[in-house]
Design an enzyme around this catalytic site. Structure first.
Site, mmCIF file in Angstrom:
data_model
loop_
_atom_site.group_PDB
_atom_site.id
_atom_site.type_symbol
_atom_site.label_atom_id
_atom_site.label_comp_id
_atom_site.label_asym_id
_atom_site.label_seq_id
_atom_site.Cartn_x
_atom_site.Cartn_y
_atom_site.Cartn_z
ATOM 1 N N MET A 33 2.939 -3.574 4.526
ATOM 2 C CA MET A 33 3.738 -4.793 4.331
ATOM 3 C C MET A 33 4.903 -4.477 3.394
ATOM 4 O O MET A 33 5.452 -5.383 2.760
ATOM 5 C CB MET A 33 2.861 -5.911 3.768
ATOM 6 C CG MET A 33 1.739 -6.306 4.734
ATOM 7 S SD MET A 33 1.149 -7.986 4.501
ATOM 8 C CE MET A 33 0.525 -7.893 2.841
ATOM 9 N N HIS A 40 0.728 4.178 -0.358
ATOM 10 C CA HIS A 40 1.263 4.167 1.016
ATOM 11 C C HIS A 40 1.819 5.545 1.384
ATOM 12 O O HIS A 40 1.632 6.025 2.500
ATOM 13 C CB HIS A 40 2.416 3.162 1.137
ATOM 14 C CG HIS A 40 2.044 1.742 0.872
ATOM 15 N ND1 HIS A 40 2.447 1.055 -0.256
ATOM 16 C CD2 HIS A 40 1.311 0.873 1.608
ATOM 17 C CE1 HIS A 40 1.989 -0.184 -0.191
ATOM 18 N NE2 HIS A 40 1.291 -0.319 0.914
ATOM 19 N N ARG A 151 -8.361 3.181 1.473
ATOM 20 C CA ARG A 151 -9.718 2.750 1.197
ATOM 21 C C ARG A 151 -9.789 1.609 0.190
ATOM 22 O O ARG A 151 -10.817 0.955 0.043
ATOM 23 C CB ARG A 151 -10.460 3.985 0.647
ATOM 24 C CG ARG A 151 -11.923 3.861 0.598
ATOM 25 C CD ARG A 151 -12.479 4.879 -0.371
ATOM 26 N NE ARG A 151 -13.489 4.193 -1.129
ATOM 27 C CZ ARG A 151 -14.778 4.277 -0.859
ATOM 28 N NH1 ARG A 151 -15.217 5.078 0.047
ATOM 29 N NH2 ARG A 151 -15.636 3.556 -1.556
ATOM 30 N N GLN A 156 -11.064 -4.594 4.742
ATOM 31 C CA GLN A 156 -10.042 -4.558 5.807
ATOM 32 C C GLN A 156 -10.304 -3.370 6.744
ATOM 33 O O GLN A 156 -10.233 -3.496 7.970
ATOM 34 C CB GLN A 156 -8.650 -4.444 5.181
ATOM 35 C CG GLN A 156 -7.556 -4.132 6.184
ATOM 36 C CD GLN A 156 -6.167 -4.261 5.609
ATOM 37 O OE1 GLN A 156 -5.668 -5.360 5.435
ATOM 38 N NE2 GLN A 156 -5.513 -3.150 5.307
ATOM 39 N N SER A 188 -1.399 -0.781 -6.172
ATOM 40 C CA SER A 188 -1.333 -1.973 -5.333
ATOM 41 C C SER A 188 0.061 -2.568 -5.468
ATOM 42 O O SER A 188 0.643 -2.537 -6.560
ATOM 43 C CB SER A 188 -2.369 -2.998 -5.814
ATOM 44 O OG SER A 188 -2.071 -4.276 -5.287
HETATM 45 O O1 PAF Z 1 -2.940 -3.566 4.192
HETATM 46 C C1 PAF Z 1 -1.863 -4.116 4.521
HETATM 47 O O2 PAF Z 1 -0.793 -3.827 3.975
HETATM 48 C C2 PAF Z 1 -1.881 -5.190 5.605
HETATM 49 O O3 PAF Z 1 -3.037 -5.944 5.544
HETATM 50 C C3 PAF Z 1 -1.663 -4.616 7.008
HETATM 51 C C4 PAF Z 1 -2.792 -3.694 7.424
HETATM 52 C C5 PAF Z 1 -0.339 -3.872 7.073
HETATM 53 C C6 PAF Z 1 -1.597 -5.759 8.029
HETATM 54 O O4 PAF Z 1 -0.565 -6.645 7.748
#
Ligand code: PAF
Length: 285
Positions: A33, A40, A151, A156, A188
């Site tokens: 996102m 990331h 993780r 999720q 985060s």
């Molecule tokens: O983890 C995230 O950033 C979001 O939940 C995702 C997997 C991109 C879905 O919008």
């Protein structure tokens, strides 16, 4: 920025990658996102290791936010994100508009699997319906062989894995370790909301998880005692509120009473108005 190709439409990303795949190249997908951090980027680097092409997506998915959640204030840092992806060696970035993902009149959603029902699913009703729906859509638009997830979002990952299995989706899910700051705070996008005192208090999350792991290493198997110890550490931080601090079965995420199989400690807690989650595997037989 000279490498990463930025694509805005589903048709274009699909056709570009279908072309890459027909030329025999493997594609690794990293859905995000935005508001990217080292966590990331570690997923992008893993995608580059495992596949020939790394494709990131940036889309702040409205359907996974509740009415009182932070959708409108969720950090949007596109220029910086693109720069970081470029530096990490990402090949394509798909940045769709809201209308491209949810056209007017959109009304089809995924019913999330049973592992979505507790914890985040209970506290954030509709969250996993939104996550599962957008992730499935991204899987359809970005024809990747492998998708990479962090993780830190343990539940999720469990939801996405179950969806992939239940729907026979032709994609492999790879889970990468949580990336932590040097003092242990899990990276985060929401950490940037923390004031410096809240950030110091938020270290209680990592201390509580580590404390739980130490207890298990010393032979403790009684989950009630481990959960009490986690709560005490969180309250001493001090935390502003605890949504849950529990020990669960690593597969089903059902609560445990005794530790016998692989067990994971999961925590969701608030520091000021910022809600953070974290987890740690406590035991593997
Ligand atoms: O983890 C995230 O950033 C979001 O939940 C995702 C997997 C991109 C879905 O919008």
């Amino acid at each position: 920025m000279d490498r990463v190709r930025v694509v805005h439409t589903p048709l274009e990303i699909y056709s570009q990658l279908a072309h890459e795949r027909s030329a025999g190249r493997t594609v690794g997908l990293v859905p995000t996102m935005g508001a990217l951090h080292a966590g990331h980027l570690s997923l992008v680097k893993q995608a580059k290791k495992d596949c020939e092409l790394a494709v990131a997506t940036i889309f702040v998915n409205p359907t996974q936010f509740g009415p009182n959640e932070d959708f409108s204030k969720y950090p949007r840092t596109l220029e910086r994100d693109l720069e970081q992806l470029d530096n990490a060696g990402c090949d394509y970035v798909f940045v769709p508009s809201s209308e491209q993902i949810y056209a007017p009149g959109h009304s089809t959603f995924i019913e999330p699997p049973s592992v979505a029902s507790r914890w985040e699913g209970e506290i954030r009703p509709g969250h996993f319906r939104g996550v599962a729906t957008v992730v499935l859509k991204l899987f359809m638009m970005v024809p990747a062989q492998v998708a990479f997830f962090g993780r830190k979002d343990y539940q999720q990952v469990a939801v996405i894995r179950a969806m992939v299995e239940d729907l026979n989706l032709p994609i492999r899910i790879e889970v990468c370790d949580t990336i932590r700051e040097s003092d242990g705070l899990a990276m985060s996008s929401r950490n940037r909301y923390l004031s410096s005192t809240e950030r110091a208090r938020a270290l209680g999350l990592w201390r509580a998880l580590q404390g739980a792991q130490e207890l298990v290493q010393q032979g403790e198997r009684d989950v009630g005692k481990i959960e009490l110890a986690m709560q005490q550490v969180l309250l001493a931080a001090p935390v502003d509120s605890i949504d849950y601090a529990r020990v669960v079965d690593a597969q089903t995420m059902e609560p445990l009473q005794q530790i016998e199989e692989v067990a994971v400690a999961i925590i969701a807690a608030r520091f000021g108005s910022t809600r953070l989650i974290d987890n740690l595997t406590l035991y593997r037989p």
